[in-house]
Design a protein around this motif. Structure first.
Motif, PDB file in Angstrom:
ATOM      1  N   LEU A 159      31.460  76.324 103.701  1.00  0.00           N
ATOM      2  CA  LEU A 159      31.794  74.936 103.378  1.00  0.00           C
ATOM      3  C   LEU A 159      31.531  74.655 101.896  1.00  0.00           C
ATOM      4  O   LEU A 159      30.527  75.120 101.336  1.00  0.00           O
ATOM      5  CB  LEU A 159      30.943  73.971 104.198  1.00  0.00           C
ATOM      6  N   PRO A 160      32.392  73.866 101.259  1.00  0.00           N
ATOM      7  CA  PRO A 160      32.079  73.406  99.900  1.00  0.00           C
ATOM      8  C   PRO A 160      30.756  72.637  99.916  1.00  0.00           C
ATOM      9  O   PRO A 160      30.405  71.993 100.907  1.00  0.00           O
ATOM     10  CB  PRO A 160      33.252  72.475  99.573  1.00  0.00           C
ATOM     11  N   TYR A 161      30.029  72.697  98.810  1.00  0.00           N
ATOM     12  CA  TYR A 161      28.722  72.039  98.756  1.00  0.00           C
ATOM     13  C   TYR A 161      28.838  70.538  99.033  1.00  0.00           C
ATOM     14  O   TYR A 161      27.983  69.950  99.698  1.00  0.00           O
ATOM     15  CB  TYR A 161      28.082  72.261  97.382  1.00  0.00           C
ATOM     16  N   SER A 162      29.881  69.905  98.505  1.00  0.00           N
ATOM     17  CA  SER A 162      30.041  68.464  98.701  1.00  0.00           C
ATOM     18  C   SER A 162      30.250  68.124 100.173  1.00  0.00           C
ATOM     19  O   SER A 162      29.753  67.097 100.662  1.00  0.00           O
ATOM     20  CB  SER A 162      31.219  67.941  97.871  1.00  0.00           C
ATOM     21  N   ILE A 163      30.939  68.991 100.900  1.00  0.00           N
ATOM     22  CA  ILE A 163      31.144  68.761 102.334  1.00  0.00           C
ATOM     23  C   ILE A 163      29.838  68.997 103.093  1.00  0.00           C
ATOM     24  O   ILE A 163      29.552  68.354 104.106  1.00  0.00           O
ATOM     25  CB  ILE A 163      32.269  69.670 102.878  1.00  0.00           C
ATOM     26  N   VAL A 215      26.980  68.112 102.061  1.00  0.00           N
ATOM     27  CA  VAL A 215      26.232  66.856 101.938  1.00  0.00           C
ATOM     28  C   VAL A 215      26.719  65.855 102.986  1.00  0.00           C
ATOM     29  O   VAL A 215      25.914  65.180 103.637  1.00  0.00           O
ATOM     30  CB  VAL A 215      26.369  66.265 100.519  1.00  0.00           C
ATOM     31  N   LEU A 216      28.042  65.772 103.173  1.00  0.00           N
ATOM     32  CA  LEU A 216      28.590  64.899 104.214  1.00  0.00           C
ATOM     33  C   LEU A 216      28.089  65.329 105.599  1.00  0.00           C
ATOM     34  O   LEU A 216      27.747  64.497 106.444  1.00  0.00           O
ATOM     35  CB  LEU A 216      30.124  64.931 104.195  1.00  0.00           C
ATOM     36  N   PHE A 217      28.061  66.632 105.819  1.00  0.00           N
ATOM     37  CA  PHE A 217      27.640  67.164 107.121  1.00  0.00           C
ATOM     38  C   PHE A 217      26.170  66.849 107.401  1.00  0.00           C
ATOM     39  O   PHE A 217      25.819  66.381 108.486  1.00  0.00           O
ATOM     40  CB  PHE A 217      27.892  68.681 107.164  1.00  0.00           C
ATOM     41  N   GLU A 218      25.319  67.083 106.398  1.00  0.00           N
ATOM     42  CA  GLU A 218      23.890  66.798 106.575  1.00  0.00           C
ATOM     43  C   GLU A 218      23.671  65.333 106.915  1.00  0.00           C
ATOM     44  O   GLU A 218      22.876  64.986 107.801  1.00  0.00           O
ATOM     45  CB  GLU A 218      23.136  67.162 105.290  1.00  0.00           C
ATOM     46  N   SER A 219      24.414  64.451 106.242  1.00  0.00           N
ATOM     47  CA  SER A 219      24.285  63.016 106.486  1.00  0.00           C
ATOM     48  C   SER A 219      24.696  62.660 107.912  1.00  0.00           C
ATOM     49  O   SER A 219      24.039  61.861 108.582  1.00  0.00           O
ATOM     50  CB  SER A 219      25.135  62.236 105.479  1.00  0.00           C
ATOM     51  N   LEU A 257      12.520  64.967 103.919  1.00  0.00           N
ATOM     52  CA  LEU A 257      13.398  65.254 102.784  1.00  0.00           C
ATOM     53  C   LEU A 257      14.873  65.225 103.184  1.00  0.00           C
ATOM     54  O   LEU A 257      15.240  65.688 104.256  1.00  0.00           O
ATOM     55  CB  LEU A 257      13.077  66.634 102.203  1.00  0.00           C
ATOM     56  N   HIS A 258      15.694  64.655 102.315  1.00  0.00           N
ATOM     57  CA  HIS A 258      17.144  64.722 102.500  1.00  0.00           C
ATOM     58  C   HIS A 258      17.826  64.543 101.144  1.00  0.00           C
ATOM     59  O   HIS A 258      17.218  64.037 100.195  1.00  0.00           O
ATOM     60  CB  HIS A 258      17.631  63.678 103.517  1.00  0.00           C
ATOM     61  N   PRO A 259      19.098  64.939 101.031  1.00  0.00           N
ATOM     62  CA  PRO A 259      19.771  64.879  99.735  1.00  0.00           C
ATOM     63  C   PRO A 259      19.977  63.447  99.257  1.00  0.00           C
ATOM     64  O   PRO A 259      20.199  62.538 100.057  1.00  0.00           O
ATOM     65  CB  PRO A 259      21.127  65.558  99.992  1.00  0.00           C
ATOM     66  N   ASP A 260      19.917  63.261  97.973  1.00  0.00           N
ATOM     67  CA  ASP A 260      20.274  61.986  97.354  1.00  0.00           C
ATOM     68  C   ASP A 260      21.794  61.858  97.390  1.00  0.00           C
ATOM     69  O   ASP A 260      22.531  62.838  97.211  1.00  0.00           O
ATOM     70  CB  ASP A 260      19.779  61.971  95.901  1.00  0.00           C
ATOM     71  N   SER A 261      22.274  60.667  97.653  1.00  0.00           N
ATOM     72  CA  SER A 261      23.707  60.369  97.588  1.00  0.00           C
ATOM     73  C   SER A 261      23.821  58.873  97.366  1.00  0.00           C
ATOM     74  O   SER A 261      22.887  58.123  97.654  1.00  0.00           O
ATOM     75  CB  SER A 261      24.438  60.788  98.874  1.00  0.00           C
ATOM     76  N   VAL A 262      24.939  58.434  96.836  1.00  0.00           N
ATOM     77  CA  VAL A 262      25.011  57.035  96.413  1.00  0.00           C
ATOM     78  C   VAL A 262      26.445  56.533  96.398  1.00  0.00           C
ATOM     79  O   VAL A 262      27.383  57.302  96.143  1.00  0.00           O
ATOM     80  CB  VAL A 262      24.371  56.871  95.003  1.00  0.00           C
ATOM     81  N   VAL A 263      26.619  55.257  96.721  1.00  0.00           N
ATOM     82  CA  VAL A 263      27.867  54.553  96.408  1.00  0.00           C
ATOM     83  C   VAL A 263      27.484  53.353  95.566  1.00  0.00           C
ATOM     84  O   VAL A 263      26.372  52.820  95.673  1.00  0.00           O
ATOM     85  CB  VAL A 263      28.641  54.102  97.670  1.00  0.00           C
TER      86      VAL A 263
END
Length: 927
Positions: free
Chosen positions: A2-6, A8-12, A236-242
């Motif tokens: 999986l692409p890294y950006s995907i 992040v979506l999956f983990e979320s 712990l979880h990845p940072d992400s933002v809108v």
């Protein structure tokens, strides 16, 4: 794979899976990205939200109103808080009421005694020397001149976020009157809003307000708010933002997934709702090869941007991989990520790697946090391993060879005429041969090798075609990137150490775009070397570009005219048309700052840097450009250690201390906001007026009139303008009734916290074309009376009469930037449904989020084919078992019956609609 950006979506999706808002099938769809991309919608729960004050105030007003509604319905208002960390930066309130600060108007901007600068400045950093500071109003003698002090050695000076410096002594001085006056006006004009923000910061959990005078939202987000990895009570979880700022995409350069969305979407995330998006295609941008030693950061960024624009990445994720990624600094990455609007991508993602970790160290992350960040990202496979032989699989791959990126200059007469530096000599020769025109000078072949001797300051020099007589290093627009200015300084340092000089007749100058540029050139220790080559700081303002260059020495001018020499100017500015620098300088080239220094040393543009030396060094050996050009590693090191660390330290101090005006600003501390009924900025909206503990089933729309009959491509700006308030508008009449003069109206954007203004501003765009009127005007017809009225006045009459209204529209209703009031405004006008041929996707979801039904004509049908005039009355029944994309029947007062599609895409949207929108849905969770 999986692409890294995907990932992040999956983990979320896994972390937030609750079986309702996020389902297990959603997570599995993301996991099966390769086959499901572009085919399914998936929820995404960002870790945090960033707002700026214009778009943030309606969201915070809604939360304040929700607290009141929950209290009135018997719930506990204290429980009403944003569901995720939310940072609001007050950076859109400043207006330039005063300009031209004292330092710009000073007769001697450089300070000190007015005398020509010495050509040979000492190589050690300058000490502060006594001086009278007369005529230097920006300093007024308070810069510390006359006091003993230590040198400004490398890395010893601290860069301020918005430094005001004495340009001569490089010491901080009191802020000029201009800054103080504008800040005073900002706090005076926006006191109500600022007090509301301060109240919000006191009473709401998960809210942080970054006060005025701190910095721009996207910069603060990048430099202070970014976590990279969240640590929530040891989870712990990845940072992400809108965010509601278009520059939100910058954070992808740090390995943080983020992009800009509209006000309603961010508000939904704050309410604990997921963001719905079509599972995106991911374009892999493979960077290979090695960057040319002479290519600057700007060359790299613009070249990659050009490749992506040509690759058709609109509406997709872009992700960078390949051996070349490690050669890009964080500044390069964030700049590329920030330029997403240029090439249409949703975001451009750079996974975290060793370059990122090194940057975070200089940005102030402590050792323990860095270790946890690295360990976690590697454990969940979100860390890009440079040595890994296996790369993710992408929808498509665009390959960019960094080796192919070469430096360019522009000229000799137009900025659009680009010339590769390695072709400069041959191109200039071609210009001499060409007929006079946009590039040519039409010099006879027998005169192209003419040489004119000239005496200057006791020495003889020889001028020929292509000789450089003006060299200006200017830090403005595209050359404000620290790396290119530092490159010029490091090149100057190496040149001086090698014994190279610039001929004294060349008019050299250094014009930094701000005191901050001077400061980091000084703190890195390169400013004295630029000075040694003649590049003295001349002041702050537009100079060489606009022809503000001192005349060339008379002997040089005469020699140029006598020999009809095509003399050259080289500058890192924006304008280079013929004669713009000096009437006797006919060829002008725009170049990066380090190339300006290089051409000044060479003394001519007729040079092949690969094969010809710049000059002879003090050791008698030939010195080539490659011998003194700073490496990217050198640049990155100085940039991180000198510029970045100082910037982050200063910003952190500003964040922790706040500012005097903000700290002294009084604000209430009550759980509920004490609404001021006289306020024209902050008002409690009526979204919750009908809030009940249980949701009421959707009511039938009976005998609705058409408020507006619109055509194709109605934009959100048509629906809810954001600019100035027209004096003849309904909003202006309201503000006038409150005792305000037109000068005090401010803008719709500034008054987004007042629903009375924003509702009156809905459909107030003078370009609105309503088919009932037949010409552009913010008007409509009130059919029961036959009157032509402002849209608000007609809607108000309908509501008093208890008559529901709908909107008829054509294709692509709701185009343009996402705007929360483009949905909120129609709702408060009493609009129950919009019936259109098609919708802009985001606006459709916003209508549902506020409680308006989006209905769509069946394929091939529209008002014209159905014979609708818009003067009919419409009745629509919503069944209790409403389902996604269900077909509904509409009956008109003329007896016509036709079918439409209820454009709900999933059960969550139906649930929101049945609850009267997301605001009421979330409010009920607190009851």
């Amino acid at each position: 794979t999986l692409p890294y950006s995907i990932r992040v979506l999956f983990e979320s999706s896994v972390r937030n899976c609750d079986g309702f808002l996020v389902k297990e099938t959603d997570a599995m769809n993301i996991l099966d990205w390769k086959t499901k991309q572009s085919r399914v919608e998936v929820p995404f729960c960002p870790a945090r939200v960033v707002l700026q004050d214009f778009t943030g105030i309606p969201a915070m007003v809604d939360f304040a109103a929700m607290r009141e509604a929950v209290r009135n319905a018997g719930g506990d208002p204290v429980k009403v808080n944003p569901a995720c960390p939310t940072d609001l930066t007050v950076d859109h309130s400043l207006q330039i009421d005063f300009s031209k600060c004292a330092i710009q108007n000073a007769p001697n901007p450089g300070g000190g005694e007015q005398k020509p600068p010495a050509r040979l400045s000492p190589l050690k950093p300058p000490l502060r020397k006594p001086h009278p500071c007369r005529g230097h109003s920006g300093c007024r003698g308070s810069c510390g001149a006359g006091e003993a002090g230590s040198s400004l050695g490398p890395f010893s000076a601290q860069i301020e976020n918005t430094p005001i410096l004495c340009p001569f002594h490089l010491q901080p001085v009191p802020e000029p009157e201009t800054v103080l006056k504008n800040q005073e006006m900002e706090f005076g004009r926006n006191r109500e809003r600022l007090q509301f923000f301060k109240w919000s910061s006191k009473v709401f959990e998960n809210i942080s307000i970054i006060p005025p005078e701190t910095g721009m939202a996207h910069q603060v987000n990048l430099e202070y708010l970014s976590r990279v990895v969240f640590d929530m009570k040891n989870f712990l979880h990845p940072d992400s933002v809108v965010g509601t700022d278009s520059h939100t995409t910058m954070v992808n350069g740090l390995g943080i997934l983020g992009w800009g969305v509209g006000g309603i979407e961010t508000e939904a995330v704050m309410l604990g709702m997921p963001l719905m998006l079509t599972l995106p295609e991911v374009v892999g941008c493979k960077l290979t090869g090695t960057v040319s030693p002479f290519a600057t950061s700007i060359d790299i960024v613009l070249s990659i941007t050009k490749h992506l624009r040509q690759a058709d990445v609109a509406g997709k994720f872009v992700e960078f991989f390949g051996s070349g990624v490690s050669q890009l600094s964080i500044a390069d990455r964030t700049t590329i990520a920030n330029m997403c609007p240029e090439y249409g991508a949703i975001l451009s993602f750079f996974p975290v790697d060793n370059v990122t970790l090194k940057h975070l160290k200089h940005a102030g992350f402590d050792k323990a946090k860095l270790e946890v960040t690295e360990a976690y990202l590697k454990a969940v496979k979100l860390f890009r391993n440079e040595s890994s032989s296996r790369e993710p699989e992408y929808s498509q791959v665009v390959q960019v060879s960094l080796s192919s990126i070469i430096p360019y200059v522009s000229g000799p007469k137009r900025s659009q005429d680009r010339v590769a530096v390695n072709n400069m000599k041959s191109d200039f020769q071609a210009c001499l041969n060409e007929k006079s025109g946009v590039k040519g000078f039409q010099i006879a072949a027998e005169k192209q090798n003419d040489v004119v001797p000239v005496q200057y300051e006791g020495n003889e020099y020889k001028l020929s075609h292509g000789c450089v007589v003006i060299a200006a290093v200017i830090s403005c627009t595209n050359n404000c990137n620290p790396s290119v200015m530092l490159a010029a300084g490091l090149l100057a340092k190496k040149a001086v150490e090698a014994g190279l000089v610039v001929k004294p007749y060349i008019r050299t100058s250094l014009s930094p775009g701000s005191g901050m540029v001077t400061h980091y050139l000084s703190s890195s220790g390169v400013l004295p070397y630029l000075s040694k080559l003649g590049f003295e700081v001349v002041g702050y303002g537009c100079s060489t570009c606009v022809g503000n260059t001192a005349p060339l020495p008379e002997a040089i001018r005469n020699a140029i005219k006598q020999g009809d020499i095509i003399a050259c100017g080289v500058l890192s500015g924006t304008k280079n048309f013929e004669g713009c620098l000096c009437d006797c300088v006919r060829a002008n080239y725009l170049a990066s700052p380090p190339l300006v220094v290089a051409y000044a040393i060479a003394g001519t543009v007729q040079i092949d840097f690969d094969t010809e030396p710049l000059g002879t060094g003090s050791n008698g050996k030939s010195i080539y450009l490659r011998d003194i050009w700073p490496t990217r590693q050198e640049l990155h090191t100085v940039e991180e250690e000198c510029v970045i660390s100082s910037m982050f330290k200063e910003l952190k101090e500003k964040m922790e201390k706040g500012n005097k005006r903000w700290n002294l600003l009084e604000a209430p501390e009550s759980t509920l906001f004490p609404w001021d009924l006289k306020s024209t900025y902050i008002r409690c909206p009526s979204f919750f007026d009908k809030l009940t503990k249980e949701a009421v089933p959707p009511q039938a729309i009976e005998n609705a009139h058409v408020l507006l009959f619109l055509g194709d491509s109605v934009t959100t700006d048509h629906i809810s303008p954001a600019g100035s308030i027209a004096r003849s508008s309904a909003a202006a009449k309201y503000l006038t009734s409150k005792g305000l003069t037109p000068r005090e109206f401010n803008s719709y954007g500034a008054r987004r916290g007042n629903d009375a203004v924003m509702t009156r501003g809905t459909f107030a765009n003078i370009k609105l074309l309503n088919k009932f009127i037949g010409k552009p005007a913010p008007k409509t017809v009130h059919f029961p009376s036959g009157q032509t009225l402002d849209v608000f006045e007609a809607a108000e009459l309908y509501q008093k009469e208890g008559i529901p209204v709908i909107i008829l529209a054509g294709k692509k209703y709701g185009l343009g930037s996402s705007r929360d009031w483009a949905a909120k405004g129609p709702f408060l006008l009493g609009v129950k449904a919009v019936l259109a041929e098609s919708y802009e996707k985001v606006h459709r979801s916003q209508l549902i989020g506020i409680g308006i039904a989006p209905l769509q004509f069946r394929p091939g049908e529209n008002p014209s084919t159905l014979g609708l005039t818009g003067r009919e009355q419409f009745s629509i029944l919503f069944p209790p078992d409403l389902s996604p994309r269900m077909t509904l029947d509409i009956k008109t007062s003329t007896g016509k019956v036709f079918s439409v599609i209820a454009l709900f895409e999933n059960n969550l949207e139906i649930t929101l609609y049945k609850n009267g929108g997301s605001l009421n849905f979330v409010a009920r969770r607190f009851l």
